[in-house]
Design a protein around this motif. Structure first.
Motif, PDB file in Angstrom:
ATOM      1  N   GLN A  39      43.589  49.684 -44.668  1.00 32.93           N
ATOM      2  CA  GLN A  39      44.732  48.994 -44.168  1.00 32.93           C
ATOM      3  C   GLN A  39      45.973  49.721 -44.243  1.00 32.93           C
ATOM      4  N   ARG A  40      45.991  50.819 -44.933  1.00 34.24           N
ATOM      5  CA  ARG A  40      47.267  51.505 -45.213  1.00 34.24           C
ATOM      6  C   ARG A  40      48.173  51.958 -44.015  1.00 34.24           C
ATOM      7  N   GLY A  41      47.304  52.188 -42.893  1.00 36.64           N
ATOM      8  CA  GLY A  41      48.100  52.810 -41.771  1.00 36.64           C
ATOM      9  C   GLY A  41      48.736  51.735 -41.431  1.00 36.64           C
ATOM     10  N   SER A  42      47.939  50.421 -41.030  1.00 35.74           N
ATOM     11  CA  SER A  42      48.510  49.325 -40.567  1.00 35.74           C
ATOM     12  C   SER A  42      49.909  49.014 -41.263  1.00 35.74           C
ATOM     13  N   LEU A  43      49.874  48.998 -42.654  1.00 34.35           N
ATOM     14  CA  LEU A  43      50.932  48.423 -43.473  1.00 34.35           C
ATOM     15  C   LEU A  43      51.972  49.376 -43.318  1.00 34.35           C
ATOM     16  N   ALA A  54      39.063  50.751 -31.300  1.00 27.89           N
ATOM     17  CA  ALA A  54      39.886  49.815 -30.819  1.00 27.89           C
ATOM     18  C   ALA A  54      41.176  49.834 -31.737  1.00 27.89           C
ATOM     19  N   ARG A  55      40.919  50.088 -32.876  1.00 24.20           N
ATOM     20  CA  ARG A  55      42.188  50.057 -33.762  1.00 24.20           C
ATOM     21  C   ARG A  55      43.174  51.350 -33.343  1.00 24.20           C
ATOM     22  N   GLY A  56      42.511  52.587 -33.135  1.00 25.64           N
ATOM     23  CA  GLY A  56      43.267  53.573 -32.841  1.00 25.64           C
ATOM     24  C   GLY A  56      44.007  53.438 -31.464  1.00 25.64           C
ATOM     25  N   ALA A  57      43.111  52.979 -30.277  1.00 27.70           N
ATOM     26  CA  ALA A  57      43.767  52.550 -29.092  1.00 27.70           C
ATOM     27  C   ALA A  57      45.033  51.709 -29.300  1.00 27.70           C
ATOM     28  N   LEU A 117      50.250  41.799 -51.348  1.00 30.81           N
ATOM     29  CA  LEU A 117      51.169  42.606 -51.871  1.00 30.81           C
ATOM     30  C   LEU A 117      51.881  43.449 -50.633  1.00 30.81           C
ATOM     31  N   GLY A 118      51.385  43.528 -49.758  1.00 29.31           N
ATOM     32  CA  GLY A 118      51.674  44.065 -48.428  1.00 29.31           C
ATOM     33  C   GLY A 118      52.853  43.259 -47.872  1.00 29.31           C
ATOM     34  N   THR A 119      52.697  41.940 -47.895  1.00 25.33           N
ATOM     35  CA  THR A 119      53.848  40.907 -47.677  1.00 25.33           C
ATOM     36  C   THR A 119      55.002  41.169 -48.308  1.00 25.33           C
ATOM     37  N   VAL A 120      54.855  41.227 -49.909  1.00 30.05           N
ATOM     38  CA  VAL A 120      55.965  41.444 -50.575  1.00 30.05           C
ATOM     39  C   VAL A 120      56.480  42.733 -50.401  1.00 30.05           C
ATOM     40  N   ALA A 121      55.763  43.925 -49.868  1.00 28.72           N
ATOM     41  CA  ALA A 121      56.603  45.158 -49.690  1.00 28.72           C
ATOM     42  C   ALA A 121      57.338  45.001 -48.441  1.00 28.72           C
ATOM     43  N   LEU A 122      56.777  44.264 -47.340  1.00 31.91           N
ATOM     44  CA  LEU A 122      57.392  44.307 -46.035  1.00 31.91           C
ATOM     45  C   LEU A 122      58.786  43.500 -46.309  1.00 31.91           C
ATOM     46  N   LEU A 123      58.790  42.357 -46.934  1.00 34.06           N
ATOM     47  CA  LEU A 123      59.920  41.652 -46.924  1.00 34.06           C
ATOM     48  C   LEU A 123      60.674  42.164 -47.927  1.00 34.06           C
ATOM     49  N   ALA A 124      60.540  42.950 -49.101  1.00 28.75           N
ATOM     50  CA  ALA A 124      61.339  43.703 -49.880  1.00 28.75           C
ATOM     51  C   ALA A 124      62.059  44.766 -49.072  1.00 28.75           C
ATOM     52  N   VAL A 125      61.210  45.603 -48.372  1.00 32.09           N
ATOM     53  CA  VAL A 125      61.763  46.491 -47.519  1.00 32.09           C
ATOM     54  C   VAL A 125      62.896  46.128 -46.349  1.00 32.09           C
ATOM     55  N   ALA A 126      62.614  44.949 -45.904  1.00 38.37           N
ATOM     56  CA  ALA A 126      63.837  44.517 -45.074  1.00 38.37           C
ATOM     57  C   ALA A 126      64.857  43.912 -45.698  1.00 38.37           C
ATOM     58  N   GLY A 127      64.668  43.349 -46.822  1.00 41.30           N
ATOM     59  CA  GLY A 127      65.795  42.899 -47.787  1.00 41.30           C
ATOM     60  C   GLY A 127      66.671  44.193 -48.210  1.00 41.30           C
ATOM     61  N   LEU A 128      65.840  45.267 -48.535  1.00 39.78           N
ATOM     62  CA  LEU A 128      66.614  46.365 -49.269  1.00 39.78           C
ATOM     63  C   LEU A 128      67.311  46.947 -48.201  1.00 39.78           C
ATOM     64  N   PHE A 129      66.957  47.374 -46.874  1.00 44.89           N
ATOM     65  CA  PHE A 129      67.661  48.003 -45.939  1.00 44.89           C
ATOM     66  C   PHE A 129      68.855  47.371 -45.454  1.00 44.89           C
ATOM     67  N   ALA A 130      68.528  45.860 -45.177  1.00 45.53           N
ATOM     68  CA  ALA A 130      69.853  45.142 -44.927  1.00 45.53           C
ATOM     69  C   ALA A 130      70.685  45.074 -45.662  1.00 45.53           C
TER      70      ALA A 130
END
Length: 544
Positions: free
Chosen positions: A305-309, A200-203, A411-424
């Protein structure tokens, strides 16, 4: 006594493959009655609140013409939302929310179809159901029927809400149809994905990846004059080209219907040619020896979880860059005194650009909470799939096992918001000539959302440990209420006592606002307390 061989009675002609479909439709509708109501309510509320707010923000024709001209000259805004085909109130609503609602309807259909096909097959439920008088295609037909019915209801609700807010009936019906057709089409795409992938995850990954590709193609076509033909190559582009409130092109709907019908037939043919429980895409064999990193629960959680992240990070990077590029021209879009007042309210005492970033980063914070809830509830998925028992049968304690997934979520949450702030910051700094300063400002403004996201994830952890049967439904329902308070609450002027129920209300309004650390400490403290309570409950309760 002579033994008599009893031959099973065949199904009536023409009903072999679809026998039992009606019963499975009722079962699927009953299973999804809560989550589908949440989807329908949330998407209709977003469209209605957008129509209500835009009507007040651009009350005159001259203001609407000016904002339409500003949008046409801003490639970043065109990439995010598409062009304005009519400077009417309805035209602005279709521009602002049409593609967004279509993406929401597509996700609703993808999750619904895969839940009742590949997910049930992976869990072994379809094998049990198939042992009864149920045809091979019944589950697929039932999943598509429930998803299609939900899309039809969503389209009617959007049309009714738009008419109730004073928009023309024909355009309202076209807007609802455009959104519903997008959901219908991607539901059929999900049906094919369920035949290709073995899990299901792959689909879901295949279907969501195709949805993301469709959005990217539409964004490039809308924002690049030399490649405008690409918009016609994207199903989300057909949502725009139907042109609600701008001389509706009803014939464009035929593209979505034809592709959806073709995908549905293709999914049925694929389902009849594969083994139950297997996908058509070959499973990639793993290495003969496991990596050393898999010796710890944290390493296993990272592997799962690495693929999803990674997918979430790509989305946040693209959104952050687009938002940063659009910020410099935000003044051209603000022609209404009411809109200036609204943006100033969102950004406290900051200017329009700061207020714009406050609004965008707040939305990204709520979106990051969706990832955090999903990652924090992964142990529940492992538990219900009976994989947790295999891990815990070794020298691994429950707390270490669950903590591995919680570390990834945090830590994934931190990475997501850091990436958004960095690219913005990179995109906006490049346009303003202050690269270093803007990266620092926007990176900090994005990371300030982290404590609120952690609190939402901690609520999911507490539910998982204390009331596991309700954990998934309750966690996503809580997030839906929070999203409603963030998106719609200020527009309809809810009391501050109600708005304070959202943790994002207590986050400092950065950039531009005053920074106080005390609310962040309170949010972190509450998150820790809830997480500890959830882990304590997990330690004492029975698995499964």
């Amino acid at each position: 006594m002579t033994a008599v061989a009893v031959r099973p009675r065949p199904f009536p002609n023409g009903t072999t493959q679809l026998a039992g479909t009606r019963t499975l439709i009722r079962l699927a509708a009953r299973r999804d009655r809560v989550i589908l109501l949440v989807w329908l309510y949330a998407l209709t509320a977003v469209v209605a609140s957008t129509a209500y707010s835009l009507r007040g923000l651009y009350p005159t024709a001259s203001e609407r013409v000016a904002v339409a001209a500003g949008i046409g000259g801003n490639p970043s805004v065109l990439a995010l939302y598409g062009p304005v085909f009519s400077p009417s109130p309805g035209g602005l609503v279709a521009w602002r929310i049409g593609v967004v609602a279509a993406v929401g309807a597509a996700l609703m259909s993808i999750f619904t179809v895969i839940r009742h096909t590949r997910a049930d097959e992976e869990a072994g439920r379809l094998e049990l159901v198939g042992a009864t008088v149920v045809g091979r295609q019944a589950a697929l037909a039932a999943g598509l029927a429930v998803a299609s019915g939900a899309c039809l209801v969503l389209g009617l609700l959007i049309a009714a809400a738009s008419v109730a807010l004073g928009l023309p009936a024909t355009g309202s019906l076209a807007l609802g149809a455009a959104v519903a057709l997008a959901g219908l089409l991607f539901g059929a795409v999900a049906a094919i994905s369920a035949q290709l992938a073995g899990t299901a995850r792959g689909a879901r990954g295949i279907a969501a990846g195709l949805l993301g590709l469709a959005y990217l193609i539409r964004a490039v076509g809308d924002s690049t004059s030399g490649l405008s033909w690409l918009t016609w190559a994207s199903p989300l582009g057909w949502t725009e080209k139907l042109r609600p409130f701008a001389g509706q092109r009803w014939w464009v709907a035929g593209f979505s219907v034809a592709v959806a019908a073709g995908c549905t037939v293709g999914a049925g043919l694929l389902a009849s040619r594969r083994d139950l429980g297997a996908g058509l895409l070959p499973a990639r064999p793993g290495p003969p020896r496991a990596a050393r990193s898999l010796r710890s629960p944290l390493g296993l959680a990272w592997r799962l979880q690495r693929g999803s992240l990674l997918g979430w990070m790509i989305g946040f990077a693209v959104t952050g860059a687009a938002a940063g590029s659009a910020a410099k021209g935000i003044g051209a879009l603000v022609t209404s005194p009411q809109l200036r007042q609204e943006l100033a309210r969102l950004g406290g005492q900051a200017g329009l650009v700061n207020a714009y970033f406050v609004a965008i980063l707040g939305l990204l914070g709520v979106t990051a909470a969706g990832y955090a809830v999903s990652a924090a509830l992964r142990p529940r998925t492992e538990e219900t799939g009976q994989r947790a028992e295999l891990v815990l049968a070794g020298p691994v304690g429950r707390l270490r096992w669950a903590a591995g997934h919680l570390v990834i979520a945090a830590l994934g949450t931190v990475a997501l918001l850091a990436v958004a702030g960095l690219f913005a910051g990179l995109a906006y700094g490049q346009r303003t000539g202050d690269l270093g300063g803007q990266v620092q400002r926007l990176l900090g403004a994005a990371l300030v959302q982290v404590p609120a996201v952690w609190l939402v994830a901690a609520l999911a952890v507490a539910l998982f440990g204390l009331v596991p049967r309700l954990a998934v439904a309750a966690s996503w329902s809580i997030l839906g209420v929070i999203a409603f308070l963030v998106l719609v609450g200020p527009v309809i002027k809810l009391s501050h006592w109600v708005l304070d129920a959202s943790p994002f209300t207590h986050v400092p309004k950065l950039p531009g606002g005053s920074f106080t650390v005390s609310p962040l400490l309170w949010l972190v403290g509450l998150a820790l307390a809830l997480a500890v309570a959830g882990l304590a409950g997990l330690r004492r309760r029975d698995l499964g």
